[in-house]
Design a protein around this motif. Structure first.
Motif, PDB file in Angstrom:
ATOM      1  N   UNK A  88       0.828  -1.193   0.000  1.00 59.22           N
ATOM      2  CA  UNK A  88       0.000   0.000   0.000  1.00 59.22           C
ATOM      3  C   UNK A  88       0.867   1.250   0.000  1.00 59.22           C
ATOM      4  N   UNK A  89       0.284   2.340  -0.441  1.00 61.64           N
ATOM      5  CA  UNK A  89       1.019   3.593  -0.461  1.00 61.64           C
ATOM      6  C   UNK A  89       1.087   4.192   0.931  1.00 61.64           C
ATOM      7  N   UNK A  90       2.061   5.076   1.124  1.00 63.32           N
ATOM      8  CA  UNK A  90       2.221   5.739   2.419  1.00 63.32           C
ATOM      9  C   UNK A  90       1.263   6.920   2.482  1.00 63.32           C
ATOM     10  N   UNK A  91      -0.016   6.617   2.630  1.00 57.53           N
ATOM     11  CA  UNK A  91      -1.027   7.659   2.696  1.00 57.53           C
ATOM     12  C   UNK A  91      -2.123   7.224   3.652  1.00 57.53           C
ATOM     13  N   UNK A  92      -3.039   8.141   3.930  1.00 50.57           N
ATOM     14  CA  UNK A  92      -4.135   7.816   4.829  1.00 50.57           C
ATOM     15  C   UNK A  92      -4.021   8.550   6.155  1.00 50.57           C
ATOM     16  N   UNK A  93      -4.809   8.085   7.118  1.00 53.23           N
ATOM     17  CA  UNK A  93      -4.878   8.742   8.424  1.00 53.23           C
ATOM     18  C   UNK A  93      -4.536   7.752   9.534  1.00 53.23           C
ATOM     19  N   UNK A  94      -3.775   8.214  10.524  1.00 55.61           N
ATOM     20  CA  UNK A  94      -3.394   7.387  11.671  1.00 55.61           C
ATOM     21  C   UNK A  94      -3.869   8.081  12.940  1.00 55.61           C
ATOM     22  N   UNK A  95      -4.563   7.336  13.756  1.00 51.68           N
ATOM     23  CA  UNK A  95      -4.999   7.865  15.054  1.00 51.68           C
ATOM     24  C   UNK A  95      -4.190   7.156  16.140  1.00 51.68           C
ATOM     25  N   UNK A  96      -3.486   7.930  16.962  1.00 53.87           N
ATOM     26  CA  UNK A  96      -2.612   7.322  17.951  1.00 53.87           C
ATOM     27  C   UNK A  96      -2.710   8.036  19.291  1.00 53.87           C
ATOM     28  N   UNK A  97      -2.283   7.334  20.343  1.00 53.58           N
ATOM     29  CA  UNK A  97      -2.257   7.893  21.692  1.00 53.58           C
ATOM     30  C   UNK A  97      -0.873   7.643  22.278  1.00 53.58           C
ATOM     31  N   UNK A 125      -2.588  12.735  17.049  1.00 50.81           N
ATOM     32  CA  UNK A 125      -1.885  12.202  18.216  1.00 50.81           C
ATOM     33  C   UNK A 125      -2.446  12.811  19.499  1.00 50.81           C
ATOM     34  N   UNK A 126      -3.096  11.985  20.307  1.00 48.51           N
ATOM     35  CA  UNK A 126      -3.584  12.455  21.603  1.00 48.51           C
ATOM     36  C   UNK A 126      -2.593  12.043  22.680  1.00 48.51           C
ATOM     37  N   UNK A 127      -2.517  12.834  23.748  1.00 50.81           N
ATOM     38  CA  UNK A 127      -1.596  12.531  24.844  1.00 50.81           C
ATOM     39  C   UNK A 127      -2.394  12.187  26.094  1.00 50.81           C
ATOM     40  N   UNK A 128      -2.166  10.970  26.584  1.00 50.36           N
ATOM     41  CA  UNK A 128      -2.946  10.465  27.714  1.00 50.36           C
ATOM     42  C   UNK A 128      -2.109   9.428  28.439  1.00 50.36           C
ATOM     43  N   UNK A 129      -2.009   9.545  29.754  1.00 49.80           N
ATOM     44  CA  UNK A 129      -1.226   8.573  30.525  1.00 49.80           C
ATOM     45  C   UNK A 129      -2.008   7.309  30.863  1.00 49.80           C
ATOM     46  N   UNK A 130      -3.321   7.334  30.647  1.00 48.49           N
ATOM     47  CA  UNK A 130      -4.114   6.139  30.896  1.00 48.49           C
ATOM     48  C   UNK A 130      -4.047   5.216  29.681  1.00 48.49           C
ATOM     49  N   UNK A 131      -4.147   3.919  29.949  1.00 47.38           N
ATOM     50  CA  UNK A 131      -4.087   2.968  28.835  1.00 47.38           C
ATOM     51  C   UNK A 131      -5.448   2.930  28.155  1.00 47.38           C
TER      52      UNK A 131
END
Length: 300
Positions: A88-97, A125-131
Motif C-alpha cells: 500500500x502507499x504511504x497515505x491515509x490517516x493514523x490515530x494514535x495515543x 496524536x492524543x496525549x494520555x497517561x491512561x491505557x
C-alpha cells in the motif's frame, strides 16, 4: 495432493449451499465450480457431496473434510491481509495515543517529522497517561510504558526508560543527602501518581534484585511537569523518568541521588490490536519512533 484453492472452494460450497452463489463470489462459472469439486473428489478418491436438483448434502467423508478444512479460507485471508500493507502507499490517516511526557519531549517532533516526510499522511496524536481502549476508541497505534497484560494486543518493544531520584541543591543543603533508600524516611518524597509500582512505593535494586520501599510526602500529582516544578522549587525529593529532568540535571538545577540503589527501568512499547495486521504506514511510523528514541538515548 489436492490444491488448497479447491479445498477453499469446497468449504465455500458448504457454507453457501450453492454452486451458483460460490461461482458468483469467485467470478467464475457454475460449471467450473462443479468441475473443480469433481476434480477434488477424484484426487481424494471419495465422494464428498450428494447432488440433487434441490440441494447439496455432505457425505460422511465430506463432513470429515469440511470440519478439518473449514478454517482454510479464514487462514488464507489472514495470510493475504498480512502482506497487503507492504504494497500500500504511504497515505491515509493514523490515530494514535502517547504518554504526556514522551509526547511533549520527543514524539510531537518525531511524529510531525514523519508526516512531513510523507505528505499523503495525516496523524491525530492524543496525549494520555491512561491505557486507552484501542479497539473501542478506534486507535491505530498506542505508545505506552510499562507492562502489557491484555493478550488481545500486540506490543513491540521500542526502548527502555531509566528513572532517577533527584532533588534541588537548595533542598539537599537544608535536609542533607540520603545515602540509602531507608534514609528517605526523613525526607519529603513527592509522588507521581502514574508510577506503575504505586505513588509512594519506589523501586530499588540490591544484589541485582528489585524491591519496593514505601516513602511518604506531602504532595503528589498525576502531572509530571507540575511535580518537577515542585522539586525545582526545593520542596522535596522525587522519582522521575530521566528524560523529564535531563536538562535540569545537566545544568545542576537538580541533583541525582541514590544512583547506586535506583532500580527502575521501564519499557516503552508500540501497541496495536492482535487482530489487526499493522499496515505499511503503521510499521514505518513505529520504526521512525524507535529511531527517534535511539537518537536521544542519552536522555532516556
Amino acid at each position: 495432493m489436492p490444491a488448497i484453492d479447491d479445498l477453499i472452494l469446497f468449504t465455500q460450497v458448504i457454507e453457501h449451499g450453492s454452486f451458483s452463489r460460490v461461482a458468483e463470489l469467485n467470478g467464475i462459472t457454475k460449471s467450473v465450480v462443479s468441475k473443480r469439486i469433481s476434480k477434488l473428489e477424484k484426487e481424494l478418491g471419495v465422494q464428498l457431496l450428494y447432488r440433487t436438483t434441490r440441494k447439496l448434502s455432505l457425505t460422511e467423508a465430506g463432513e470429515v473434510l469440511n470440519r478439518r478444512a473449514k478454517n482454510l479460507n479464514q487462514v488464507a485471508q489472514s495470510a493475504f491481509d498480512a502482506i497487503t500493507g507492504y504494497s500500500e502507499s504511504m497515505s491515509g490517516h493514523i490515530r494514535m495515543s502517547v504518554p504526556t511526557i514522551s509526547g511533549e519531549l520527543l514524539l510531537a517532533d518525531v511524529v510531525s517529522d514523519f508526516c512531513n516526510r510523507h505528505p499523503g499522511l495525516t496523524v491525530d496524536m492524543s496525549m494520555d497517561n491512561h491505557f486507552v481502549d484501542l479497539v473501542a476508541d478506534n486507535y491505530d497505534l498506542v505508545i505506552r510504558t510499562g507492562y502489557l497484560e491484555d493478550s488481545s494486543l500486540i506490543a513491540r518493544h521500542i526502548f527502555n526508560s531509566r528513572w532517577v531520584i533527584c532533588a534541588s541543591p537548595a533542598y539537599l543543603d537544608r535536609n542533607g543527602i540520603p545515602q540509602t533508600p531507608v534514609a528517605l524516611s526523613r525526607h519529603n518524597c513527592l509522588g507521581y501518581t502514574h508510577q506503575s509500582t504505586g505513588t509512594f512505593d519506589w523501586q530499588f535494586s540490591h544484589d541485582n534484585r528489585l524491591y519496593t520501599h514505601k516513602v511518604s510526602g506531602n504532595f503528589a500529582s498525576n502531572n509530571a511537569a507540575a511535580l518537577k516544578k515542585a522539586v525545582l522549587a526545593g520542596n522535596g525529593v522525587a522519582y522521575f523518568p530521566t528524560c523529564l529532568v535531563y536538562d535540569e540535571l545537566q545544568k545542576g538545577e537538580l541533583i541525582e541521588i541514590l544512583a547506586g540503589h535506583v532500580g527502575k527501568v521501564v519499557g516503552i512499547y508500540a501497541v496495536y490490536p492482535f487482530t489487526r495486521t499493522p499496515s505499511k504506514r503503521i510499521q514505518a511510523l513505529i520504526e521512525h519512533i524507535r529511531e527517534g528514541y535511539l537518537a536521544m538515548k542519552e536522555r532516556f
